[in-house]
Design an enzyme around this catalytic site. Structure first.
Site, mmCIF file in Angstrom:
data_model
loop_
_atom_site.group_PDB
_atom_site.id
_atom_site.type_symbol
_atom_site.label_atom_id
_atom_site.label_comp_id
_atom_site.label_asym_id
_atom_site.label_seq_id
_atom_site.Cartn_x
_atom_site.Cartn_y
_atom_site.Cartn_z
ATOM 1 N N ASP A 539 0.834 -1.196 0.000
ATOM 2 C CA ASP A 539 0.000 0.000 0.000
ATOM 3 C C ASP A 539 0.875 1.255 0.000
ATOM 4 O O ASP A 539 2.029 1.231 0.416
ATOM 5 C CB ASP A 539 -0.903 -0.006 1.233
ATOM 6 N N GLU A 542 3.374 4.898 -3.785
ATOM 7 C CA GLU A 542 3.612 5.958 -4.790
ATOM 8 C C GLU A 542 4.984 6.621 -4.643
ATOM 9 O O GLU A 542 5.556 6.969 -5.679
ATOM 10 C CB GLU A 542 2.527 7.040 -4.686
ATOM 11 N N ASP A 612 -8.139 4.532 -3.867
ATOM 12 C CA ASP A 612 -9.281 4.772 -2.973
ATOM 13 C C ASP A 612 -10.393 5.533 -3.693
ATOM 14 O O ASP A 612 -10.637 6.721 -3.436
ATOM 15 C CB ASP A 612 -8.818 5.545 -1.742
#
Length: 923
Positions: A539, A542, A612
């Site tokens: 998760d 980035e 999300d």
């Protein structure tokens, strides 16, 4: 040109070889030549062409007097000798290969690509290369831009995953910057048959035929009274304009209140309404680009052009609109929920159309041109260049359930046990974040009061014939032992950004550091891998460092300043985990779920996901082009949070309908996974009618596993793509260029998701030539027409190409629940066709050593004969004997999900060739 076309291939190869050994290393015209390509010294600097084969060429433009190395993070192949010949023509260097003609202007370095019929494929604009000195603090780098001539007839796909609803990027622009919901992959696939890799991991603006983006300036914004001072801003408490606090004139809309809210506002939960006029001095098509962290709405002349009223990371929402010269009334609304607070209003004004790639840092221009000319061949060459996609474990193709978040060992096991009790098929369950003790983010430890025995939990999951992956972040709280170990190796960042994660309270690891990657893997292996977790949910990879350009642009990584490597963070992060598992757990296939990706990431055993996203109809609609464009970059595996991450109550009838439609679509994504925050979205929490539909599509997914797993082998073995924009199969049909809500799932099945509330039907275009079969009814339709397809709530329109073979297996509770001893083969007659059934052990890398089996099925349409070929290869546990039930599809026969009860020809198979005539069954 004519000289090359008239040469026999053997003579051409000989001439190319002699040219490579006879031309001196540096000739009098400033051209250097070696076995991999040519380097030309021009008035502008250095231009270099490197060849990987006759239609894969790397182009480098540099200002440097001495050549820079231009090491690539994405490209793994080495340049090699290809069949090419160099000559001079009209003051240009001309390179001729078997497939391409390439010209380089010796004065400017301008490069142009042509096919052997002389058609322009890609052409740099004259004097279109710009390399400008630029400093970030004391660090010296360059601003990089390359312009190309724009062809308005060309369709362009790829660039990663973006939530803008765009399918064909011709006439659009995008900023490639890794963010939650925004995946930056600087690769484009053209309708002309080529791919291009922009080999620069800096934040990059890509512009295909639109003007340069700029924040709309004060002189173009007028108050409601018509004064050229800006827009009137009204500032309210609350997300929906509950209490007016103050009004003012804002000269432009370009704010970032992440660290400090507007005066008089609390840090979270406020809203703003801007009104006035926008002045246009030149009529034409404008791209109006509101962007916001959280909600934004925009009206021009009373017409709403943007409606994104939900919590979200900062995202651009470009809308193309035709504007006449003069003044146009404008209203823009924004709400801030929590965390970041950024809002901007930009535009792109009409001008001479060009294509441009502009990066915020780099040594010079560096890109690869790949010519298929068929899209699949281009993708295959892309994988040859950047790495092949390894085979996922077979269990990963089943149904996945997860939630933000299961909060205890007991809760997670109860969810799995409930699926088994209700006999709803399931293969995977995910442990999301915050299983760790407070203040121990990055420790990879479990809070003992909630997870008393994690090893026993994983063992119980396996005993229930399921698999599990676990959320692991690159973020570390300060008191963790893992952070101390990484700090000792010099492999961490300490960002100062203090909104989401307070300054001085957290650090992030540096995957550009080889030692850091090794330590990171060892930590998760020792603390999680050894207790049996089956894969990794990486998760926030980035990485989630925040800010407009992001904190990482200022940070010193092990491979240079963050500005130069920004977008490659997920590539290096997943590389460390992939290589680590291959070394530590060599018999277990790597399975990584990641929120970001970069060029070449397919080589790391990764499936990306949508981030999300909000649970709305508009967002569902945008997931389809987002996923298809991601696949068009050559990275084959992607999925979406079914039902949306934010929002959604299974007891709400409106959400039930949305969830069912999203679920039907999700069954035809590479990973089939439910996720979301708030109320759980397990199947049994929905109403009875919805449950029946959901279970139906789970069963269909499991029945299709022989087809899906065989296609996944084709991805690994042949560089194929599973989730396919229509351009990949129908490149000559211009009507598919803009279709964003239909796609091919493997070679045979066209999926047509339903993305409108209360729909009972939807329009479907049947591309190409020949005929299409309705999967649910067996009816046939001629290609090249639009039809109205039944789309009642229990049905997603599915169509199968004429000339297809689809194998379907038994109904199962999980992968491997039943041996595939009886497989239904559906024959969609009309053309000769073939299909290869692939089988192996399911979860090891023995397939790399040839330990697998294949069975070729061939349909001869004229003689109406099916040939089941001799089985090739073997593996431990292989079925020696099995039954194939041959079902020619026609109206009312061989349709839907159920196993055939009639109209089937049963064939016993033991590995030898079988020929089956089924003429009488087709009538």
């Amino acid at each position: 040109m004519m000289f090359r076309k008239e040469l026999p291939k053997a003579i051409f190869i000989l001439l190319s070889f002699f040219a490579s050994i006879c031309l001196p290393a540096e000739d009098t015209n400033g051209i250097e030549k070696d076995s991999s390509g040519i380097t030309i010294h021009t008035n502008k600097g250095i231009t270099k062409l490197e060849f990987f084969d006759d239609c894969v060429v790397r182009v480098i433009h540099s200002n440097a007097i001495k050549e820079t190395s231009f090491d690539s993070l994405a490209i793994k192949a080495e340049p090699k000798f290809a069949d090419w010949h160099l000559n001079t023509e009209d003051g240009k260097s001309v390179v001729q290969t078997e497939s391409l003609k390439i010209t380089v202007d010796k004065s400017t370095g301008r490069v142009r690509f042509f096919d052997n019929a002389g058609n322009t494929l890609l052409s740099e604009k004259n004097n279109g290369t710009t390399i400008t000195d630029f400093s970030i603090g004391s660090y010296q780098t360059n601003l990089i831009e390359q312009k190309f001539n724009f062809d308005h007839k060309e369709a362009l796909y790829g660039l990663g995953q973006h939530q803008n609803g765009v399918m064909n990027y011709s006439g659009h622009s995008i900023v490639l910057q890794q963010k939650n919901k925004e995946i930056a992959v600087p690769v484009v696939l053209s309708s002309k048959g080529y791919m291009m890799i922009w080999d620069n991991p800096a934040v990059t603006k890509v512009n295909f035929g639109v003007g340069l983006e700029e924040v709309i300036p004060q002189k173009k914004l007028l108050s409601p009274k018509g004064r050229k001072v800006g827009l009137k801003g009204e500032y309210f408490k609350g997300r929906n304009f509950e209490e007016l606090v103050f009004s003012r004139i804002d000269s432009k809309i370009d704010f970032n209140w992440s660290s400090k809210p507007p005066k008089g506002m609390s840090r979270n939960n406020y809203s703003i309404r801007w009104t006035g006029w926008i002045e246009v001095t030149k009529a034409g098509e404008y791209s109006i680009i509101p962007s916001a962290d959280d909600g934004v709405r925009l009206w021009i002349d009373g017409k709403m052009i943007t409606d994104q009223w939900q919590t979200q990371p900062e995202t651009q929402f470009p809308a193309n609109i035709q504007l006449d010269k003069g003044r146009h009334r404008i209203k823009m609304e924004y709400f801030q929920g929590e965390f970041d607070a950024a809002v901007r209003l930009s535009w792109q004004v009409p001008q001479e159309p060009v294509t441009s790639w502009s990066s915020k840092a780099g040594d010079g221009v560096d890109y690869c041109f790949i010519y298929g000319p068929q899209p699949d061949k281009s993708v295959k060459k892309y994988r040859n260049l950047t790495g092949q996609a390894p085979l996922f474990p077979k269990w990963s193709w089943g149904f996945w359930q997860c939630k933000e978040r299961y909060k205890s060992q007991q809760e997670l096991l109860e969810i799995l046990e409930k699926y088994r009790e209700l006999e709803i098929p399931l293969d995977g369950i995910i442990q999301d974040w915050q299983y760790w003790p407070n203040g121990q983010w990055g420790s990879h430890k479990f809070a003992s009061e909630r997870y008393p025995d994690p090893a026993a939990m994983v063992e119980k999951i396996h005993n229930l014939n399921a698999h599990t992956i676990i959320s692991v972040w690159p973020r570390f709280d300060l008191e963790t032992e893992n952070l101390a170990e990484l700090e000792k190796a010099g492999a961490v960042y300490a960002p100062v950004y203090d909104n989401v994660y307070p300054a001085g309270k957290t650090k992030w690891y540096d995957p550009f550091n080889p030692k850091g990657r090794e330590l990171y893997w060892n930590q998760i292996y020792e603390q999680l891998g050894k207790i049996g977790f089956d894969g990794w949910w990486l998760d926030a990879c980035e990485a989630e460092l925040g800010g407009d350009w992001g904190e990482m642009n200022k940070l010193n990584t092990a491979q240079g300043i963050g500005a130069e490597v920004y977008n490659a963070y997920p590539l290096l992060h997943t590389s460390g985990v992939y290589k680590g598992q291959r070394n530590s757990m060599p018999s277990k296939r790597v399975y990584i779920l990641a929120r970001a990706a970069y060029t070449g990431q397919q080589r790391n055993g990764v499936v990306a996901w949508s981030g999300d996203v909000q649970g709305t109809w508009d967002v569902l609609k945008k997931q389809i082009p987002a996923g298809l464009n991601f696949a068009a970059t050559g990275i084959p595996y992607w999925n979406t949070d079914i039902g949306g991450f934010f929002g959604g109550d299974p007891k709400d009838p409106e959400y039930q309908q949305l969830f069912v439609r999203w679920f039907q679509y999700g069954a035809f994504c590479p990973m089939f996974r439910v996720h979301g925050t708030g109320n759980g979205k397990e199947v049994w929490r929905f109403d009875e009618a919805s449950q029946e539909i959901l279970v139906r599509y789970i069963n269909l997914r499991y029945r299709l596993l022989p087809y899906i797993y065989s296609v996944s082998w084709k991805v690994t073995n042949n560089g194929y793509t599973m989730m396919r924009p229509l351009i990949m199969d129908f490149p000559k049909d211009r009507k598919v260029y803009e279709i964003s809500d239909q796609y091919m799932f493997g070679p045979s099945i066209m999926v047509c998701p339903v993305v409108s509330k209360d729909a009972e039907s939807r329009n479907v275009y049947l591309p190409g030539e020949g005929e299409w079969y309705n999967f649910w009814t067996g009816e046939k339709y001629s290609a090249g027409q639009a039809i109205v397809a039944d789309a009642s709530i229990n049905r997603i329109p599915l169509f199968v190409r004429r000339g297809s073979i689809i194998p379907l297996g038994p109904k199962m509770q999980y992968v491997g629940h039943k041996p595939a001893s009886e497989i239904e083969l559906r024959i969609y007659a009309g053309d000769d066709t073939s299909f290869t059934l692939y089988e192996d052990q399911g979860d090891s890398y023995n397939y790399e050593k040839g330990v697998y089996s294949t069975i070729d099925f061939s349909w001869q349409d004229n003689s109406e004969k099916l040939i089941i070929g001799r089985r090739k290869g073997s593996y431990p546990g292989m079925l020696e004997n099995r039954t194939f039930k041959i079902v020619p599809v026609k109206k009312g026969a061989g349709t839907g999900i159920s196993f055939p009860q009639q109209d089937a020809s049963e064939v016993r198979y033991s590995g030898s060739t079988k020929e089956i005539g089924i003429k009488s069954m087709l009538n």
